[in-house]
Write an enzyme that holds these catalytic residues in place. Sequence first.
Site: not given
Length: 549
Positions: A95, A196, A249, A323-324
């Site tokens: 990431d 990200d 993302e 995870h969000d």
Amino acid sequence: MKLSQQVIYQIYPKSFYDSDGDGIGDLRGIIDKIPYLQKLHVNMIWFNPFFVSPQNDNGYDIADYYRIDPTFGTMSDFEALVAKLKAVGIGVMLDMVFNHTSTEHVWFQKALAGDRKYQRFYYLRHAKPDGSLPTNWESKFGGPAWSPFGDTDLYYLHLYDPTQADLDWHNPAVRAACADVVNYWRDKGVKGFRFDVINVTGKANQLVDAPKGVASKTLYTDTPVVQDYLRELNAASFGQDANSVTVGEMSSTTIKNSIGYTNPDNHELSMVFNFHHLKTDYVDGRKWSRMPFDFPRLKHLLDGWATGMDAGNGWQALFWNNHDQPRALNRFGDAGRYRVKSAEMLATVIHLMRGTPFIYMGEEIGMTDPDYDSMADYVDIEALNAYRALVRSGYSHADAFTIVKTKARDNSRTPMQWDASAKAGFTTGRPWLRPTNQAKINVADELAHGELFNYYQQLIKLRQTMPIVADGSYQTWRLDDDQVFGYWRQLGSQKLLVLNNFYAAATTVDCPTEMLTAKVLLSNYDEVTIQPKLVLKPYQSLALLLDEN
Ligand code: NOJ
Ligand code: MG
């Protein structure tokens, strides 16, 4: 294997498996669980950040891109992890958080100490003549997006937490520094990179107020220059490896821009995440609100993106969870009575689509949101800020809690449930987030007598072995059905029809005449009869394959 045949598994390192009893997952723990990952047969693993970080945003506040945070292990643990995964044919995706650094990063610290070079790494601005903040922008975690820069009269921009300072991508030195980070990890054998919130890097040079009634994010999100930045990063780093796998993302993006980011002719990214389908249970686009998901909207979004990306030769990352996000089972499925069947249905929807499926850890055993009964269990800054903001805006504590409970990112961050014991087999210490339903949902039981893990294995295998699943084109089935979302895939002489019942009530659909002679490629119920009125049981998925040869 080609990208279109691959399935990616996401591990939140903090919550996967704790090898040293400190209550926090770690790299050695992941190594211990490689046989499990191998059994699932995924191709690559995306790891959320485990770099040195004060952990104010669970590792998305990076203080050193080149070192492993001691909580997670050492560089030699990381090297062992890469080697051991490689030995079983699993790649590594890291990431890369390049929109911002932690304010503890040496670049920010040097900037604070007055170093001009590093001051140009960030957005430092003066207050407006009337003394108000440089712009009226809001942080995505609540509050203003500007904080005082040390004891100067400047402010620095942070679209997220005040400890996450935005990097100024206008500065070529910033872009070069990011490419260096990618290349450092490439040298360690890493082939995959997730970028990200990469499409908020394209801010204007002159930062201005959002006009009244306009959300500030529309000023800096998904702007054309992001594509220039990505092409440059591609050429300077991962693009030099034909087998690299990259995913951006993308906050509030469009189909058109996502084609731009991913059409291979553009040499930007392999694929993108978009989030439109995960906002179909938001009231007026507001996350901290509650409503049942809007099925027609969900269907139109999934179908519209699949159609558009196919037409433009773009490529999507396909996902329900990360995870969000709260667990998809609690949002789009039935986490109670039809937990397993609805989990299988949701999985089928994305795994047989055109794009690259991502599985978020625990999804393959049907993990659901934890059942916490007070705010004391939540740790995420976003949830804590949101709770306070809801109460401030007039919600009762009880109503604010109910909203946070269904929306908090902690929902998906609870420890992986390996067994039914008190600590879910995750740790011998005190888990950093409390598991609540491991007695019912855990790996040991699932492998011993569940059907969901096995169903995921089948989906993964279909993509890896069937060209129509990997490379077939996408076409719309009917969009007017009240409870079924279906689609066609086509490749050469083969046609695949995928039908998914999103509800607990059984239903029937008219079988297209040509498919009456098709065979069942996959279903989550036994004994399917192909007939003019096809019956779909509660949360049934049915994939019919026809070979016209
Ligand atoms: C997106 C990440 O997925 C999320 O966890 C994080 O808080 C923000 N970006 C900021 O880095
Ligand atoms: Mg540990």
